[in-house]
Scaffold this motif. Structure first.
Motif, PDB file in Angstrom:
ATOM      1  N   HIS A 124       0.834  -1.205   0.000  1.00 67.55           N
ATOM      2  CA  HIS A 124       0.000   0.000   0.000  1.00 67.55           C
ATOM      3  C   HIS A 124       0.868   1.254   0.000  1.00 67.55           C
ATOM      4  O   HIS A 124       0.501   2.274  -0.595  1.00 67.55           O
ATOM      5  N   ARG A 125       2.023   1.190   0.650  1.00 60.33           N
ATOM      6  CA  ARG A 125       2.963   2.317   0.686  1.00 60.33           C
ATOM      7  C   ARG A 125       4.234   1.971  -0.078  1.00 60.33           C
ATOM      8  O   ARG A 125       5.341   2.266   0.354  1.00 60.33           O
ATOM      9  N   LYS A 126       4.056   1.346  -1.234  1.00 62.46           N
ATOM     10  CA  LYS A 126       5.213   0.848  -1.991  1.00 62.46           C
ATOM     11  C   LYS A 126       6.124   1.963  -2.487  1.00 62.46           C
ATOM     12  O   LYS A 126       7.328   1.761  -2.643  1.00 62.46           O
ATOM     13  N   LYS A 127       5.571   3.147  -2.740  1.00 60.34           N
ATOM     14  CA  LYS A 127       6.421   4.248  -3.211  1.00 60.34           C
ATOM     15  C   LYS A 127       7.336   4.747  -2.098  1.00 60.34           C
ATOM     16  O   LYS A 127       8.506   5.058  -2.337  1.00 60.34           O
ATOM     17  N   LEU A 128       6.795   4.829  -0.880  1.00 60.53           N
ATOM     18  CA  LEU A 128       7.638   5.216   0.248  1.00 60.53           C
ATOM     19  C   LEU A 128       8.714   4.165   0.492  1.00 60.53           C
ATOM     20  O   LEU A 128       9.880   4.495   0.741  1.00 60.53           O
ATOM     21  N   LEU A 129       8.325   2.905   0.393  1.00 56.83           N
ATOM     22  CA  LEU A 129       9.308   1.832   0.536  1.00 56.83           C
ATOM     23  C   LEU A 129      10.351   1.906  -0.572  1.00 56.83           C
ATOM     24  O   LEU A 129      11.534   1.607  -0.352  1.00 56.83           O
ATOM     25  N   CYS A 130       9.920   2.338  -1.759  1.00 55.95           N
ATOM     26  CA  CYS A 130      10.844   2.468  -2.887  1.00 55.95           C
ATOM     27  C   CYS A 130      11.950   3.471  -2.579  1.00 55.95           C
ATOM     28  O   CYS A 130      13.116   3.243  -2.915  1.00 55.95           O
ATOM     29  N   TRP A 131      11.598   4.584  -1.940  1.00 53.12           N
ATOM     30  CA  TRP A 131      12.615   5.576  -1.581  1.00 53.12           C
ATOM     31  C   TRP A 131      13.627   4.977  -0.609  1.00 53.12           C
ATOM     32  O   TRP A 131      14.834   5.234  -0.709  1.00 53.12           O
ATOM     33  N   GLY A 132      13.138   4.183   0.339  1.00 49.85           N
ATOM     34  CA  GLY A 132      14.054   3.528   1.266  1.00 49.85           C
ATOM     35  C   GLY A 132      14.959   2.536   0.569  1.00 49.85           C
ATOM     36  O   GLY A 132      16.173   2.472   0.840  1.00 49.85           O
TER      37      GLY A 132
END
Length: 435
Positions: A124-132
């Motif tokens: 659901h928060r894959k974009k935030l995880l992508c930054w990490g």
């Protein structure tokens, strides 16, 4: 104007869901950061006397797993596995394991369990995880360059846990070449992280040129670590992405990869490879021959001698837990150098069946044409290939990503099992026409 109770309830549930998703993704990012910088962080945190802070992300994984498990909706297979897991822990205690062994094994495998039950929150928060992931990928490349072409103070640093000395950063070489680990604790872990980070990032890159460039950089970096299995696995995984639309070809390839991972350790039982074969094959195959001649046959002999071939040694008796909380006479279970052997040594026949469940998981992901499905297919495929000669369950980042893939498939299966509401058949009563 006041909102209706139904609307207010929906808002509260959405806020709670958002908070839980945020908590899950920040725990995942924290885990990635700690594992990416594990060697350097251990060195500097020990100097500052705050080394235990490195365990916080895994503590978060355990807490979120327990919290989410209360409301987690899964099929029978998941709950059957949970029961077998508990029984396996009891069996390990009968084999002289302690509660400390079980607790440490749970702690070590917590990213896997966290990834399974929190997969929807993470995606659901894959974009935030992508930054990490992108930050960890860049840091891994920088750390590799510093270690390969310079000198880092944490190189070869070790620390004590009780009376056991553990390595925070392993300094070793192969073919007179230093096996650089960068900021991580060992070179093969760095190579595994580079492969999995790249696969995840490819999901967000639309340009074909950029995808090829990132893959080439990652491949070169993995080769610099001198880790052979991750390099070969990553190359084959990139090949899989080119033929992913060929459904039956991908299915056959996945079956072959899983089956070979299960059968490879048996080659050492059926044939002995002499040292001349090793010298002729070069040092690049020496580690594989050592597994075929020594590691796997000795572990199988030990398991059969103990009478644990069918049931396994039990949860808490295999892996790094044996280094910190050793069980007398079972030191050989410290490492298996194979994910299939690792599961078999722990769970026996059930472990073999669990390993084979990779096939239906990969099949489900092959049928998923979404970007997430393709990313998780590549993740599972690469994980399985590296697992031929590696204890992947001892790598926290690998556990997180394979848990994410398994959780995604379980969630999709749960949606498919929900019965669809039947539409009521409308019967039209025709009136008889008057004469």
């Amino acid at each position: 104007m006041e909102s209706s109770p139904a609307n207010s309830g929906d808002e509260q549930s959405s806020i709670m869901s958002f908070d839980k998703s945020s908590a899950a993704v920040w725990v995942a990012i924290g885990l990635l950061l700690v594992e990416t910088f594990s060697g350097a962080l251990r060195f500097y945190f020990d100097k500052a006397g705050i080394g235990p802070l490195l365990y916080l992300p895994k503590v978060g994984c355990v807490l979120l797993f327990v919290m989410e498990l209360r409301t987690y909706k899964a099929g029978r297979l998941f709950w059957i596995f949970m029961m077998i897991w508990l029984l396996s822990g009891m069996l390990a205690m009968l084999h002289r394991a302690s509660l400390s062994n079980l607790a440490f094994s749970l702690f070590a495998l917590s990213p896997l369990l966290f990834g399974i039950v929190c997969s929807q929150h993470l995606l659901h928060r894959k974009k935030l995880l992508c930054w990490g992931v992108a930050f960890c990928m860049a840091a891994s490349l920088v750390g590799l360059a510093l270690d390969k072409f310079g000198a880092v103070p944490w190189k070869g640093y070790s620390y004590l846990v009780g009376d056991t000395q553990l390595s925070a950063n392993t300094a070793w070489s192969a073919d007179e070449q230093d096996r650089a680990a960068g900021f991580a604790r060992v070179s093969n872990v760095l190579s595994i992280m580079l492969a999995l980070y790249t696969i995840y990032l490819l999901m967000f890159i639309r340009s074909g040129v950029a995808r090829l460039a990132l893959s080439a950089v990652a491949m070169y970096a993995i080769v610099l670590t001198t880790s052979k299995a991750p390099a070969a696995a990553f190359a084959l995984t990139m090949g899989l992405l080119f033929i992913q639309r060929m459904t039956w070809t991908c299915r056959i390839l996945c079956v072959v990869v899983v089956a070979f991972g299960l059968l490879l350790p048996t080659l050492g039982l059926m044939h002995h490879f002499d040292m001349r074969t090793v010298s002729e094959g070069g040092s690049s195959l020496a580690s594989l021959y050592d597994r075929l001649n020594n590691t796997w046959p000795r572990l199988v002999d030990f398991m059969n001698l103990q009478g644990w071939g069918l049931t396994g040694a039990g949860f808490g008796m295999v892996g790094s837990t044996m280094a910190i909380f050793p069980v007398p006479g079972s030191d050989i279970l410290l490492g298996a150098d194979s994910s299939a052997v690792y599961l078999w040594a722990m769970l026996g026949v059930v472990g073999v069946l669990l390993y084979l469940l990779q096939i239906p998981m990969l099949f489900k992901l092959i049928n998923d044409s979404s970007r997430i499905g393709r990313m998780l297919l590549a993740t599972g495929f690469c994980w399985c290939l590296i697992g031929w000669t590696t204890d992947m369950f001892e790598v926290a980042v690998a556990n997180l990503f394979i848990g994410l893939a398994a959780g995604y498939v379980l969630a999709a299966a749960r949606v498919e099992d929900v019965p669809q509401p039947r539409q009521r058949e409308l019967k039209l009563n025709t009136l008889s026409a008057p004469y």
